[in-house]
Design a protein around this motif. Structure first.
Motif, PDB file in Angstrom:
ATOM      1  N   ALA A  89      20.951   8.261 -23.038  1.00  0.00           N
ATOM      2  CA  ALA A  89      21.934   7.890 -22.013  1.00  0.00           C
ATOM      3  C   ALA A  89      21.629   6.537 -21.372  1.00  0.00           C
ATOM      4  CB  ALA A  89      21.993   8.971 -20.938  1.00  0.00           C
ATOM      5  N   GLY A  90      20.502   5.927 -21.743  1.00  0.00           N
ATOM      6  CA  GLY A  90      20.133   4.635 -21.191  1.00  0.00           C
ATOM      7  C   GLY A  90      19.587   4.691 -19.774  1.00  0.00           C
ATOM      8  N   CYS A  91      19.050   5.863 -19.400  1.00  0.00           N
ATOM      9  CA  CYS A  91      18.538   6.001 -18.027  1.00  0.00           C
ATOM     10  C   CYS A  91      17.106   6.532 -17.995  1.00  0.00           C
ATOM     11  CB  CYS A  91      19.476   6.866 -17.191  1.00  0.00           C
ATOM     12  SG  CYS A  91      19.691   8.559 -17.777  1.00  0.00           S
ATOM     13  N   LEU A  92      16.316   6.178 -18.985  1.00  0.00           N
ATOM     14  CA  LEU A  92      14.941   6.665 -19.072  1.00  0.00           C
ATOM     15  C   LEU A  92      14.112   6.257 -17.852  1.00  0.00           C
ATOM     16  CD1 LEU A  92      13.025   8.286 -20.863  1.00  0.00           C
ATOM     17  CD2 LEU A  92      12.485   6.190 -22.085  1.00  0.00           C
ATOM     18  N   ASN A  93      14.316   5.071 -17.331  1.00  0.00           N
ATOM     19  CA  ASN A  93      13.553   4.634 -16.150  1.00  0.00           C
ATOM     20  C   ASN A  93      13.867   5.477 -14.923  1.00  0.00           C
ATOM     21  OD1 ASN A  93      12.222   2.642 -17.557  1.00  0.00           O
ATOM     22  ND2 ASN A  93      13.695   1.051 -17.022  1.00  0.00           N
ATOM     23  N   ALA A  94      15.052   6.068 -14.865  1.00  0.00           N
ATOM     24  CA  ALA A  94      15.452   6.876 -13.704  1.00  0.00           C
ATOM     25  C   ALA A  94      14.667   8.185 -13.601  1.00  0.00           C
ATOM     26  CB  ALA A  94      16.943   7.172 -13.749  1.00  0.00           C
ATOM     27  N   ILE A  95      13.974   8.564 -14.687  1.00  0.00           N
ATOM     28  CA  ILE A  95      13.147   9.777 -14.632  1.00  0.00           C
ATOM     29  C   ILE A  95      11.656   9.436 -14.717  1.00  0.00           C
ATOM     30  CG2 ILE A  95      15.004  11.208 -15.575  1.00  0.00           C
ATOM     31  CD1 ILE A  95      13.195  11.383 -18.170  1.00  0.00           C
ATOM     32  N   GLY A  96      11.345   8.159 -14.615  1.00  0.00           N
ATOM     33  CA  GLY A  96       9.942   7.745 -14.628  1.00  0.00           C
ATOM     34  C   GLY A  96       9.422   7.352 -15.988  1.00  0.00           C
ATOM     35  N   GLY A  97      10.288   7.311 -16.999  1.00  0.00           N
ATOM     36  CA  GLY A  97       9.880   6.894 -18.337  1.00  0.00           C
ATOM     37  C   GLY A  97       9.706   8.054 -19.292  1.00  0.00           C
ATOM     38  N   LYS A  98       9.340   7.707 -20.498  1.00  0.00           N
ATOM     39  CA  LYS A  98       9.172   8.655 -21.593  1.00  0.00           C
ATOM     40  C   LYS A  98       7.971   9.563 -21.319  1.00  0.00           C
ATOM     41  CE  LYS A  98       8.866   8.276 -26.651  1.00  0.00           C
ATOM     42  NZ  LYS A  98       8.777   7.287 -27.750  1.00  0.00           N
ATOM     43  N   THR A  99       8.187  10.894 -21.385  1.00  0.00           N
ATOM     44  CA  THR A  99       7.084  11.817 -21.103  1.00  0.00           C
ATOM     45  C   THR A  99       7.256  13.130 -21.858  1.00  0.00           C
ATOM     46  OG1 THR A  99       5.773  12.874 -19.365  1.00  0.00           O
ATOM     47  CG2 THR A  99       8.163  12.834 -19.036  1.00  0.00           C
ATOM     48  N   ALA A 100       6.128  13.768 -22.091  1.00  0.00           N
ATOM     49  CA  ALA A 100       6.104  15.124 -22.641  1.00  0.00           C
ATOM     50  C   ALA A 100       5.574  16.090 -21.588  1.00  0.00           C
ATOM     51  CB  ALA A 100       5.219  15.177 -23.888  1.00  0.00           C
TER      52      ALA A 100
ATOM     53  N   ALA B 210       4.296  15.275 -15.005  1.00  0.00           N
ATOM     54  CA  ALA B 210       4.629  13.863 -14.788  1.00  0.00           C
ATOM     55  C   ALA B 210       6.015  13.721 -14.175  1.00  0.00           C
ATOM     56  CB  ALA B 210       4.535  13.084 -16.091  1.00  0.00           C
ATOM     57  N   LEU B 211       6.976  14.516 -14.638  1.00  0.00           N
ATOM     58  CA  LEU B 211       8.307  14.501 -14.027  1.00  0.00           C
ATOM     59  C   LEU B 211       8.215  14.914 -12.561  1.00  0.00           C
ATOM     60  CD1 LEU B 211      10.468  16.167 -16.839  1.00  0.00           C
ATOM     61  CD2 LEU B 211      10.566  13.774 -16.107  1.00  0.00           C
ATOM     62  N   TYR B 212       7.503  15.995 -12.308  1.00  0.00           N
ATOM     63  CA  TYR B 212       7.328  16.495 -10.947  1.00  0.00           C
ATOM     64  C   TYR B 212       6.704  15.420 -10.054  1.00  0.00           C
ATOM     65  CZ  TYR B 212       5.394  19.346  -7.154  1.00  0.00           C
ATOM     66  OH  TYR B 212       5.059  19.849  -5.925  1.00  0.00           O
ATOM     67  N   ASP B 213       5.620  14.817 -10.520  1.00  0.00           N
ATOM     68  CA  ASP B 213       4.932  13.787  -9.742  1.00  0.00           C
ATOM     69  C   ASP B 213       5.843  12.600  -9.469  1.00  0.00           C
ATOM     70  OD1 ASP B 213       2.653  15.354  -9.707  1.00  0.00           O
ATOM     71  OD2 ASP B 213       1.621  14.202 -11.276  1.00  0.00           O
ATOM     72  N   TYR B 214       6.623  12.189 -10.477  1.00  0.00           N
ATOM     73  CA  TYR B 214       7.537  11.063 -10.294  1.00  0.00           C
ATOM     74  C   TYR B 214       8.563  11.377  -9.212  1.00  0.00           C
ATOM     75  CZ  TYR B 214      11.087   7.552 -11.038  1.00  0.00           C
ATOM     76  OH  TYR B 214      12.003   6.552 -10.824  1.00  0.00           O
ATOM     77  N   PHE B 215       9.204  12.531  -9.307  1.00  0.00           N
ATOM     78  CA  PHE B 215      10.242  12.876  -8.331  1.00  0.00           C
ATOM     79  C   PHE B 215       9.665  13.086  -6.939  1.00  0.00           C
ATOM     80  CE2 PHE B 215      12.523  14.034 -12.302  1.00  0.00           C
ATOM     81  CZ  PHE B 215      13.506  13.062 -12.185  1.00  0.00           C
ATOM     82  N   LYS B 216       8.481  13.677  -6.847  1.00  0.00           N
ATOM     83  CA  LYS B 216       7.811  13.833  -5.542  1.00  0.00           C
ATOM     84  C   LYS B 216       7.494  12.466  -4.940  1.00  0.00           C
ATOM     85  CE  LYS B 216       5.801  17.061  -3.755  1.00  0.00           C
ATOM     86  NZ  LYS B 216       6.016  17.917  -2.596  1.00  0.00           N
ATOM     87  N   SER B 217       6.915  11.587  -5.731  1.00  0.00           N
ATOM     88  CA  SER B 217       6.491  10.282  -5.213  1.00  0.00           C
ATOM     89  C   SER B 217       7.663   9.377  -4.833  1.00  0.00           C
ATOM     90  CB  SER B 217       5.579   9.567  -6.217  1.00  0.00           C
ATOM     91  OG  SER B 217       6.313   9.137  -7.343  1.00  0.00           O
ATOM     92  N   HIS B 218       8.839   9.662  -5.359  1.00  0.00           N
ATOM     93  CA  HIS B 218      10.036   8.885  -5.025  1.00  0.00           C
ATOM     94  C   HIS B 218      10.963   9.637  -4.062  1.00  0.00           C
ATOM     95  CE1 HIS B 218       8.584   6.585  -8.438  1.00  0.00           C
ATOM     96  NE2 HIS B 218       9.307   5.588  -7.964  1.00  0.00           N
ATOM     97  N   ASN B 219      10.432  10.674  -3.430  1.00  0.00           N
ATOM     98  CA  ASN B 219      11.188  11.483  -2.451  1.00  0.00           C
ATOM     99  C   ASN B 219      12.508  12.012  -3.028  1.00  0.00           C
ATOM    100  OD1 ASN B 219       9.284  11.255  -0.334  1.00  0.00           O
ATOM    101  ND2 ASN B 219      10.013   9.173   0.017  1.00  0.00           N
ATOM    102  N   LEU B 220      12.479  12.397  -4.306  1.00  0.00           N
ATOM    103  CA  LEU B 220      13.663  12.921  -4.972  1.00  0.00           C
ATOM    104  C   LEU B 220      13.555  14.414  -5.269  1.00  0.00           C
ATOM    105  CD1 LEU B 220      14.159   9.993  -7.502  1.00  0.00           C
ATOM    106  CD2 LEU B 220      15.510  10.448  -5.431  1.00  0.00           C
ATOM    107  N   PHE B 221      12.384  14.982  -5.053  1.00  0.00           N
ATOM    108  CA  PHE B 221      12.176  16.407  -5.357  1.00  0.00           C
ATOM    109  C   PHE B 221      12.739  17.268  -4.236  1.00  0.00           C
ATOM    110  CE2 PHE B 221       9.679  20.328  -5.371  1.00  0.00           C
ATOM    111  CZ  PHE B 221       9.912  20.745  -6.669  1.00  0.00           C
ATOM    112  N   GLN B 222      13.487  18.290  -4.621  1.00  0.00           N
ATOM    113  CA  GLN B 222      14.075  19.236  -3.669  1.00  0.00           C
ATOM    114  C   GLN B 222      13.511  20.630  -3.971  1.00  0.00           C
ATOM    115  OE1 GLN B 222      16.191  18.466  -1.182  1.00  0.00           O
ATOM    116  NE2 GLN B 222      16.216  16.314  -1.751  1.00  0.00           N
TER     117      GLN B 222
END
Length: 130
Positions: free
Chosen positions: A51-62, A66-78
């Motif tokens: 979708a061309g939005c890989l940076n919006a989730i913190g980049g390529k990850t398995a 890492a997703l959790y940490d990215y969203f927490k650190s950017h105040n996006l986790f609910q």
């Protein structure tokens, strides 16, 4: 095409061996197989890349962590129970008893939200949550 449409277009894509799936091949650069290659986060990354939005989730990850940490650190986790009701395009993150899982929200109504998830029953599957 948006991330939700891309994810939904993959429904039913299944492993051809233990965790041997095209999303892992994309992530690792070659086919992989075995218990060490869970792919729910890879599926989310692949969809974001398509979708061309890989940076919006913190980049390529398995890694769900890492997703959790990215969203927490950017105040996006609910966190569950805070009154937020997931909407299409949100990323579900589950952590329970040391296990973790992720998927993409594709719809919601007043009672439930609906996800499309990789590595759900060894394929890309829809699920729903209260």
């Amino acid at each position: 095409m948006g991330i939700v449409d891309i994810a939904l277009s993959q429904e039913g894509t299944a492993e051809t061996g233990v965790n041997n799936v095209k999303y892992n091949t994309w992530y690792y650069g070659h086919p992989v197989s075995g218990g060490g290659y869970p792919w729910c986060a890879v599926f989310v990354s692949w969809c974001a890349d398509q979708a061309g939005c890989l940076n919006a989730i913190g980049g390529k990850t398995a890694s769900v962590a890492a997703l959790y940490d990215y969203f927490k650190s950017h105040n996006l986790f609910q966190p569950k129970g805070n009154g937020y009701h997931p909407k299409a395009g949100d990323i579900l993150i589950q952590k329970s008893g040391g296990a973790s899982h992720t998927g993409l929200v594709y719809a919601s109504d007043s009672n439930k939200f609906y996800t499309i998830e990789g590595n759900a029953g060894d394929k890309v599957s829809k699920r729903s949550y209260l």
